[in-house]
Design a protein around this motif. Sequence first.
Motif, mmCIF file in Angstrom:
data_model
loop_
_atom_site.group_PDB
_atom_site.id
_atom_site.type_symbol
_atom_site.label_atom_id
_atom_site.label_comp_id
_atom_site.label_asym_id
_atom_site.label_seq_id
_atom_site.Cartn_x
_atom_site.Cartn_y
_atom_site.Cartn_z
ATOM 1 N N PRO A 229 -77.891 -25.696 -8.499
ATOM 2 C CA PRO A 229 -78.654 -25.271 -7.320
ATOM 3 C C PRO A 229 -80.044 -24.792 -7.713
ATOM 4 O O PRO A 229 -80.262 -24.258 -8.802
ATOM 5 N N ALA A 230 -80.976 -24.995 -6.823
ATOM 6 C CA ALA A 230 -82.349 -24.531 -7.057
ATOM 7 C C ALA A 230 -82.431 -23.035 -6.804
ATOM 8 O O ALA A 230 -81.786 -22.498 -5.908
ATOM 9 N N ALA A 231 -83.228 -22.343 -7.615
ATOM 10 C CA ALA A 231 -83.435 -20.904 -7.469
ATOM 11 C C ALA A 231 -84.730 -20.642 -6.719
ATOM 12 O O ALA A 231 -85.661 -21.453 -6.745
ATOM 13 N N ASP A 232 -84.778 -19.510 -6.025
ATOM 14 C CA ASP A 232 -85.984 -19.165 -5.269
ATOM 15 C C ASP A 232 -87.117 -18.707 -6.176
ATOM 16 O O ASP A 232 -88.295 -18.894 -5.858
ATOM 17 N N LYS A 233 -86.771 -18.113 -7.299
ATOM 18 C CA LYS A 233 -87.786 -17.581 -8.200
ATOM 19 C C LYS A 233 -88.555 -18.715 -8.860
ATOM 20 O O LYS A 233 -87.968 -19.681 -9.336
ATOM 21 N N THR A 234 -89.857 -18.582 -8.859
ATOM 22 C CA THR A 234 -90.714 -19.595 -9.467
ATOM 23 C C THR A 234 -91.273 -19.050 -10.775
ATOM 24 O O THR A 234 -91.862 -17.984 -10.808
ATOM 25 N N HIS A 235 -91.075 -19.808 -11.840
ATOM 26 C CA HIS A 235 -91.581 -19.393 -13.139
ATOM 27 C C HIS A 235 -93.053 -19.777 -13.252
ATOM 28 O O HIS A 235 -93.462 -20.857 -12.834
ATOM 29 N N ILE A 236 -93.840 -18.903 -13.861
ATOM 30 C CA ILE A 236 -95.263 -19.201 -14.056
ATOM 31 C C ILE A 236 -95.423 -20.306 -15.092
ATOM 32 O O ILE A 236 -96.248 -21.192 -14.950
ATOM 33 N N GLN A 237 -94.641 -20.224 -16.169
ATOM 34 C CA GLN A 237 -94.714 -21.231 -17.225
ATOM 35 C C GLN A 237 -93.367 -21.924 -17.337
ATOM 36 O O GLN A 237 -92.342 -21.273 -17.524
ATOM 37 N N HIS A 238 -93.396 -23.213 -17.223
ATOM 38 C CA HIS A 238 -92.178 -23.998 -17.348
ATOM 39 C C HIS A 238 -92.002 -24.409 -18.810
ATOM 40 O O HIS A 238 -92.931 -24.908 -19.438
ATOM 41 N N ARG A 239 -90.796 -24.192 -19.338
ATOM 42 C CA ARG A 239 -90.514 -24.481 -20.740
ATOM 43 C C ARG A 239 -89.422 -25.540 -20.881
ATOM 44 O O ARG A 239 -88.755 -25.604 -21.899
ATOM 45 N N GLY A 240 -89.237 -26.353 -19.886
ATOM 46 C CA GLY A 240 -88.168 -27.336 -19.947
ATOM 47 C C GLY A 240 -88.354 -28.337 -21.068
ATOM 48 O O GLY A 240 -87.406 -28.667 -21.794
ATOM 49 N N PHE A 241 -89.577 -28.831 -21.228
ATOM 50 C CA PHE A 241 -89.830 -29.819 -22.281
ATOM 51 C C PHE A 241 -89.632 -29.200 -23.655
ATOM 52 O O PHE A 241 -89.063 -29.822 -24.559
ATOM 53 N N VAL A 242 -90.090 -27.944 -23.797
ATOM 54 C CA VAL A 242 -89.923 -27.254 -25.084
ATOM 55 C C VAL A 242 -88.443 -27.079 -25.409
ATOM 56 O O VAL A 242 -87.981 -27.394 -26.512
ATOM 57 N N ALA A 243 -87.677 -26.566 -24.448
ATOM 58 C CA ALA A 243 -86.249 -26.343 -24.676
ATOM 59 C C ALA A 243 -85.510 -27.651 -24.921
ATOM 60 O O ALA A 243 -84.619 -27.727 -25.771
ATOM 61 N N GLY A 244 -85.893 -28.691 -24.181
ATOM 62 C CA GLY A 244 -85.229 -29.982 -24.332
ATOM 63 C C GLY A 244 -85.595 -30.710 -25.604
ATOM 64 O O GLY A 244 -84.931 -31.674 -25.990
ATOM 65 N N THR A 245 -86.643 -30.269 -26.277
ATOM 66 C CA THR A 245 -87.033 -30.868 -27.558
ATOM 67 C C THR A 245 -86.526 -30.056 -28.734
ATOM 68 O O THR A 245 -85.997 -30.609 -29.702
ATOM 69 N N VAL A 246 -86.672 -28.734 -28.646
ATOM 70 C CA VAL A 246 -86.297 -27.871 -29.770
ATOM 71 C C VAL A 246 -84.785 -27.817 -29.964
ATOM 72 O O VAL A 246 -84.287 -27.866 -31.089
ATOM 73 N N THR A 247 -84.031 -27.719 -28.865
ATOM 74 C CA THR A 247 -82.584 -27.535 -28.981
ATOM 75 C C THR A 247 -81.881 -28.712 -29.654
ATOM 76 O O THR A 247 -81.070 -28.501 -30.568
ATOM 77 N N PRO A 248 -82.131 -29.974 -29.268
ATOM 78 C CA PRO A 248 -81.465 -31.073 -29.996
ATOM 79 C C PRO A 248 -81.840 -31.123 -31.473
ATOM 80 O O PRO A 248 -80.986 -31.405 -32.316
#
Length: 409
Positions: free
Chosen positions: A91-110
């Motif tokens: 589900p989508a959350a109401d809170k909006t993050h100022i900085q999105h780190r999805g690409f960072v997390a999706g690259t560093v974790t694997p």
Amino acid sequence: MMDGIDLHAFRLYWLMIWAVVGSGITPLIFDRRNRNPWWGAVTGLVVGVASGQIFGYGLLWVLYGPMPNLATWASMLGGLVLLIPLWFLIPAADKTHIQHRGFVAGTVTPLMFYLLILSVFPLLWAFILAFFDYSPREIGGPILGLGGNNPFVGLEHFQTMLSATRDGRTFRNSMGNTLAFTALVLPLNLMITVPLAVMIESVHRLLKPVFRTIYFLPVVTSSVGVAVMWGYIFHAQYGLLNNVFSEIGLAPVAWLQDQRATVLGFPAALFAVVIAYLWQDFGYNLVIFIAALQGISESFKEAARVDGASSLQIFWHITLPLLRPTILLTSVLTVISSFQVFDIIQVMTQGGPGRPDSSPTRVLVLDIYENAFRFENMGWAAAISVVMFGFIAVITFIQSRVLRTDWEY
């Protein structure tokens, strides 16, 4: 039903594939829905691995009977069974993050998972095996095959290294040869690459790429090809080097076959493999030194010239001191690669000439390889690898203390 299937291999495939996919894609979806992408990486990793293991096996078991060829490929899709619903049901959350780190997390974790599985875990496994008399041929206990016929022996392997047994003599000979090989390679490499890098930087700018390319070509050449080429050069009967010796009236040398032959006090076989290794390896450090030279400001040299310094004085008192951080880096890398030398020696001398406990080219990695994969004595091989790791760590620490600098330019 699945007698021809190696389930251990497939479980490893399912683990690696869906851990990487789950931890790589899920953070992006979490990020787009304003959720913490790092939690998404962990969630995707766990769900991907669980789904891959459970449904990968399920697909293989169901389809192997009627469609054996398709079953193996279909089992690779087991991770999608739980990952796709997860991706759609977040589900989508109401809170909006100022900085999105999805690409960072999706690259560093694997990448982190990859390093843990393929680097950290093997290191820990080797350290554990060093205290067991382990062989894959024997039936061990229920935990990773340890115990049972693969008993715990404590420090027995390390005591053997100091004993008068054949294994102990072979280990000490391999250690001595490795240290001698490194002691020859390191200074020779630096004496070649530092002045050569300075000379290449002094030529016309149009010629610099040509020289850099030519000198770097051996680095990207197959080590086996390099070993075969130098094996022919050093061949006792029809080698190029002995042909030259014959032309100028010198006696031929059995470089790779005579255990008693020496060059400058070193065994001829060891000297030959050092030359072959240097020929292939020096271009790597050369490129690093060229890059470091380009980072040195010309203002230092111009000020020295104004004061009347010669080119040699500029090199000794300006260029060389400013290269100390780079010399530290290349020294550490050269020592590590020298300790790990294997393929050139394996092809040129097979660890000979002579017996393993007296051969001048029997090195540690060759000793580890033969004990682990030829004799299947992996506990002893792991103990040797632990000692080699310790030696590299100590030498690297000493190099860092001696060559470190407390200034920047």
